[in-house]
Design a protein around this motif. Structure first.
Motif, PDB file in Angstrom:
ATOM      1  N   TYR A 129     -50.808 -50.563  51.549  1.00  0.00           N
ATOM      2  CA  TYR A 129     -49.661 -50.535  51.244  1.00  0.00           C
ATOM      3  C   TYR A 129     -49.285 -52.145  50.831  1.00  0.00           C
ATOM      4  O   TYR A 129     -49.251 -53.128  51.096  1.00  0.00           O
ATOM      5  N   VAL A 130     -48.476 -51.864  49.421  1.00  0.00           N
ATOM      6  CA  VAL A 130     -47.388 -53.311  48.858  1.00  0.00           C
ATOM      7  C   VAL A 130     -46.520 -52.884  48.793  1.00  0.00           C
ATOM      8  O   VAL A 130     -45.669 -51.825  48.348  1.00  0.00           O
ATOM      9  N   LYS A 131     -45.717 -53.198  49.564  1.00  0.00           N
ATOM     10  CA  LYS A 131     -43.863 -53.279  49.407  1.00  0.00           C
ATOM     11  C   LYS A 131     -43.276 -51.843  49.765  1.00  0.00           C
ATOM     12  O   LYS A 131     -42.334 -51.593  48.708  1.00  0.00           O
ATOM     13  N   GLY A 132     -44.270 -50.730  50.586  1.00  0.00           N
ATOM     14  CA  GLY A 132     -43.647 -49.891  50.935  1.00  0.00           C
ATOM     15  C   GLY A 132     -44.150 -48.628  50.090  1.00  0.00           C
ATOM     16  O   GLY A 132     -44.555 -47.763  50.647  1.00  0.00           O
ATOM     17  N   GLU A 133     -45.165 -49.679  49.351  1.00  0.00           N
ATOM     18  CA  GLU A 133     -46.038 -48.095  48.424  1.00  0.00           C
ATOM     19  C   GLU A 133     -47.516 -47.790  48.797  1.00  0.00           C
ATOM     20  O   GLU A 133     -47.906 -49.347  48.745  1.00  0.00           O
ATOM     21  N   PHE A 134     -48.260 -46.817  48.957  1.00  0.00           N
ATOM     22  CA  PHE A 134     -49.657 -46.637  49.227  1.00  0.00           C
ATOM     23  C   PHE A 134     -50.026 -47.002  47.441  1.00  0.00           C
ATOM     24  O   PHE A 134     -49.367 -46.267  46.731  1.00  0.00           O
ATOM     25  N   THR A 135     -50.637 -47.787  48.109  1.00  0.00           N
ATOM     26  CA  THR A 135     -51.256 -48.192  46.440  1.00  0.00           C
ATOM     27  C   THR A 135     -52.766 -47.809  46.159  1.00  0.00           C
ATOM     28  O   THR A 135     -53.044 -47.797  45.143  1.00  0.00           O
ATOM     29  N   GLY A 136     -53.892 -47.804  47.230  1.00  0.00           N
ATOM     30  CA  GLY A 136     -54.659 -47.109  46.816  1.00  0.00           C
ATOM     31  C   GLY A 136     -55.657 -46.987  48.285  1.00  0.00           C
ATOM     32  O   GLY A 136     -55.838 -47.665  49.300  1.00  0.00           O
ATOM     33  N   GLY A 137     -56.895 -46.320  48.033  1.00  0.00           N
ATOM     34  CA  GLY A 137     -58.410 -46.807  48.897  1.00  0.00           C
ATOM     35  C   GLY A 137     -58.874 -47.790  48.021  1.00  0.00           C
ATOM     36  O   GLY A 137     -58.638 -48.580  47.680  1.00  0.00           O
ATOM     37  N   CYS A 138     -60.333 -48.625  49.182  1.00  0.00           N
ATOM     38  CA  CYS A 138     -61.367 -48.378  48.467  1.00  0.00           C
ATOM     39  C   CYS A 138     -61.162 -48.894  47.021  1.00  0.00           C
ATOM     40  O   CYS A 138     -61.707 -49.838  46.239  1.00  0.00           O
ATOM     41  N   ASP A 139     -61.889 -47.611  47.083  1.00  0.00           N
ATOM     42  CA  ASP A 139     -62.350 -47.661  45.075  1.00  0.00           C
ATOM     43  C   ASP A 139     -60.940 -47.852  44.573  1.00  0.00           C
ATOM     44  O   ASP A 139     -61.213 -48.829  43.562  1.00  0.00           O
TER      45      ASP A 139
END
Lengths: 111, 88
Positions: A76-86
Motif C-alpha cells: 500500500y502506498v499512501k493508503g492505496e493498494f498498489t500491487g502484489g509481487c508481480d
C-alpha cells in the motif's frame, strides 16, 4: 471481516506512507514473494512499515477482503493498494516504482 | 465430493480465463510443484485499466480456485498492443 480488523487495517495504511503486508518479516521472510517485495523496497532505500500477517489470521484474511485481492504480499502506498509481487516487480523493472516512491523517500530524508 | 481433489491443470485454468475475459489469449504453465502457476493473458479488455484492475479481472475469473487450489499465480496481463511491442 470484523469492524475492528477493518479499522486496524485502515489505520495502518492511512498513518504510514508505505505499508507491506507480508508473510514473515523483512529480516526473516517466510515466503519468496514477500521476500522479493521487501527486498525491492530495501534496495530502493524506501522506509516502510511491514505487517506480518502470519501473526494474526484475522488480518491475513481481512487484508484479502479489504483489497479484493486473494494473495499476500500486498503493498500500500499512501493508503492505496498498489500491487502484489508481480506488479511491484514489473513496476520496479520499468521505473514506475521509483517514480512513485521517490517523493516519499525524499520526504523521509527531510523529516 | 472427494477429499483429495486433483490440482487444476493448466488447460483448465486457461480455459476458465479465456471464457471469462473477452477476446483473450491465455498461456498457463506450472512453475513449481503442482500448485504454483504462471499465466500470461493478452486481451483488449485490459485497455485503459491499471495492473491491479487487470489482475483482479483474472482473479475474479478463477474464483474459488484462487482460494483453494492455487497456491501462487504469477500473472502477466497485456493488451495486444503491449504484447506486440514486447515481441519486436
Amino acid at each position: 471481516m470484523s469492524d475492528s480488523i477493518k479499522q486496524q487495517i485502515e489505520q495502518l495504511v492511512k498513518v504510514h506512507d508505505v505499508v507491506l503486508f507480508m508473510k514473515g518479516t523483512p529480516e526473516f521472510p517466510q515466503c519468496g514473494f514477500s521476500q522479493r517485495v521487501a527486498g525491492i523496497l530495501n534496495s530502493m532505500q524506501v522506509p516502510f512499515t511491514a505487517v506480518n500477517v502470519l501473526l494474526d489470521n484475522a488480518v491475513r484474511e481481512g487484508i484479502k477482503e479489504y483489497a479484493n485481492w486473494p494473495t499476500i504480499p500486498q503493498l500500500y502506498v499512501k493508503g492505496e493498494f498498489t500491487g502484489g509481487c508481480d506488479i511491484i516487480s514489473e513496476m520496479h523493472e520499468d521505473g514506475e516504482l521509483e517514480t512513485l516512491l521517490a517523493p516519499i523517500r525524499m520526504q523521509s530524508e527531510d523529516a | 465430493m472427494n477429499e483429495t481433489s486433483l490440482p487444476p491443470d493448466c488447460d483448465t485454468l486457461a480455459e476458465i480465463v479465456r471464457r471469462a475475459i473477452s477476446g483473450s489469449e491465455v498461456e498457463v504453465g506450472l512453475f513449481s510443484g503442482h500448485d504454483h502457476f504462471e499465466m500470461r493473458v493478452v486481451s483488449t479488455a485490459f485497455a485503459g485499466k491499471n495492473r491491479v484492475t487487470r489482475h483482479q479481472m483474472v482473479y475474479q475469473a478463477l474464483g474459488d480456485y484462487m482460494r483453494t487450489e492455487i497456491h501462487a499465480l504469477a500473472l502477466k496481463t497485456l493488451t495486444p498492443e503491449e504484447a506486440g511491442v514486447n515481441d519486436e
